[in-house]
Scaffold this motif. Structure first.
Motif, PDB file in Angstrom:
ATOM      1  N   VAL A  76       0.841  -1.191   0.000  1.00  0.00           N
ATOM      2  CA  VAL A  76       0.000   0.000   0.000  1.00  0.00           C
ATOM      3  C   VAL A  76       0.884   1.251   0.000  1.00  0.00           C
ATOM      4  N   GLY A  77       2.026   1.190   0.673  1.00  0.00           N
ATOM      5  CA  GLY A  77       2.955   2.318   0.678  1.00  0.00           C
ATOM      6  C   GLY A  77       3.485   2.627  -0.710  1.00  0.00           C
ATOM      7  N   TRP A  78       3.887   1.579  -1.444  1.00  0.00           N
ATOM      8  CA  TRP A  78       4.384   1.755  -2.814  1.00  0.00           C
ATOM      9  C   TRP A  78       3.316   2.426  -3.676  1.00  0.00           C
ATOM     10  N   LEU A  79       2.096   1.913  -3.601  1.00  0.00           N
ATOM     11  CA  LEU A  79       1.010   2.450  -4.409  1.00  0.00           C
ATOM     12  C   LEU A  79       0.668   3.879  -3.992  1.00  0.00           C
ATOM     13  N   ALA A  80       0.586   4.135  -2.703  1.00  0.00           N
ATOM     14  CA  ALA A  80       0.256   5.484  -2.226  1.00  0.00           C
ATOM     15  C   ALA A  80       1.310   6.498  -2.677  1.00  0.00           C
ATOM     16  N   ARG A  81       2.571   6.143  -2.629  1.00  0.00           N
ATOM     17  CA  ARG A  81       3.637   7.053  -3.086  1.00  0.00           C
ATOM     18  C   ARG A  81       3.433   7.419  -4.555  1.00  0.00           C
ATOM     19  N   THR A 123       4.278  -2.146   4.947  1.00  0.00           N
ATOM     20  CA  THR A 123       4.123  -3.473   5.554  1.00  0.00           C
ATOM     21  C   THR A 123       2.781  -4.114   5.228  1.00  0.00           C
ATOM     22  N   VAL A 124       1.920  -3.388   4.524  1.00  0.00           N
ATOM     23  CA  VAL A 124       0.579  -3.871   4.195  1.00  0.00           C
ATOM     24  C   VAL A 124       0.467  -4.015   2.686  1.00  0.00           C
ATOM     25  N   THR A 125      -0.031  -5.167   2.228  1.00  0.00           N
ATOM     26  CA  THR A 125      -0.248  -5.361   0.791  1.00  0.00           C
ATOM     27  C   THR A 125      -1.722  -5.165   0.468  1.00  0.00           C
ATOM     28  N   VAL A 126      -1.997  -5.050  -0.812  1.00  0.00           N
ATOM     29  CA  VAL A 126      -3.381  -4.957  -1.255  1.00  0.00           C
ATOM     30  C   VAL A 126      -4.140  -6.195  -0.790  1.00  0.00           C
ATOM     31  N   GLY A 127      -3.485  -7.346  -0.832  1.00  0.00           N
ATOM     32  CA  GLY A 127      -4.111  -8.584  -0.358  1.00  0.00           C
ATOM     33  C   GLY A 127      -4.483  -8.527   1.108  1.00  0.00           C
ATOM     34  N   ASP A 128      -3.627  -7.906   1.914  1.00  0.00           N
ATOM     35  CA  ASP A 128      -3.936  -7.765   3.341  1.00  0.00           C
ATOM     36  C   ASP A 128      -5.203  -6.955   3.553  1.00  0.00           C
ATOM     37  N   ASP A 149     -16.488 -19.419  -5.632  1.00  0.00           N
ATOM     38  CA  ASP A 149     -15.047 -19.541  -5.819  1.00  0.00           C
ATOM     39  C   ASP A 149     -14.320 -18.205  -5.753  1.00  0.00           C
ATOM     40  N   ALA A 150     -15.048 -17.118  -5.417  1.00  0.00           N
ATOM     41  CA  ALA A 150     -14.398 -15.826  -5.274  1.00  0.00           C
ATOM     42  C   ALA A 150     -13.479 -15.873  -4.066  1.00  0.00           C
ATOM     43  N   ARG A 151     -12.207 -15.616  -4.329  1.00  0.00           N
ATOM     44  CA  ARG A 151     -11.217 -15.710  -3.256  1.00  0.00           C
ATOM     45  C   ARG A 151     -10.473 -14.408  -3.094  1.00  0.00           C
ATOM     46  N   THR A 152      -9.984 -14.219  -1.901  1.00  0.00           N
ATOM     47  CA  THR A 152      -9.128 -13.071  -1.676  1.00  0.00           C
ATOM     48  C   THR A 152      -7.725 -13.441  -2.111  1.00  0.00           C
ATOM     49  N   ILE A 153      -6.899 -12.462  -2.208  1.00  0.00           N
ATOM     50  CA  ILE A 153      -5.514 -12.674  -2.586  1.00  0.00           C
ATOM     51  C   ILE A 153      -4.842 -13.550  -1.542  1.00  0.00           C
TER      52      ILE A 153
END
Length: 155
Positions: A76-81, A123-128, A149-153
């Motif tokens: 999330v940090g990478w994306l937010a930057r 420290t947080v991913t999109v999957g988290d 069958d819809a699953r989270t990351i």
């Protein structure tokens, strides 16, 4: 620190796409409706997410949006930057420069705080972000089709 509306929408879009059932490719208008935001804003956000490689956007028959592998694993940090840009928390220079800038420690302290903010998001991913209970809320949005069958990351 406060994220811009653009970054907020970007995070919501990737979270929504992360819980999409395999093969589902919702359109931009559908996502805008589900997230209760303007189509014009969502279109700009999706364009940027596509440029970053987070979202695969296709036009026409069989088109729509899908999250990419980078979108699934990015912090999330990478994306937010990338969505926020390189700006500082405060503007010390510019059209009306601050008269304290030559001897002020505030700018350095705020820059350190900004980096600590992003470091915590690293420290947080999109999957988290898309695990329960958020997953259930995303799947309950009006118009979202949920299949067994819809699953989270990461599942």
């Amino acid at each position: 620190m406060q994220l811009t509306r653009f970054t907020d929408l970007g995070l919501r879009v990737v979270m929504r796409l992360a819980v999409a059932p395999s093969g589902e490719r919702p359109g931009s208008r559908e996502i805008a409706d589900e997230l209760s935001v303007s189509y014009a804003h969502i279109a700009k956000v999706i364009t940027r997410l596509g440029e970053l490689g987070m979202v695969d956007a296709r036009r026409g028959r069989g088109g729509g949006l899908a999250i990419t592998e980078l979108g699934r694993t990015a912090s999330v940090g990478w994306l937010a930057r990338r969505l926020e840009g390189e700006g500082e928390v405060v503007e010390c220079d510019g059209a009306n420069p601050c008269p304290l800038r030559s001897g002020c420690r505030l700018r350095t302290a705020l820059r350190a705080a900004q980096e600590a903010f992003y470091a915590a998001l690293d420290t947080v991913t999109v999957g988290d972000l898309t695990g329960d209970p958020t997953r259930a809320v995303l799947l309950a949005l009006p118009g979202v089709r949920s299949t067994p069958d819809a699953r989270t990351i990461g599942e």
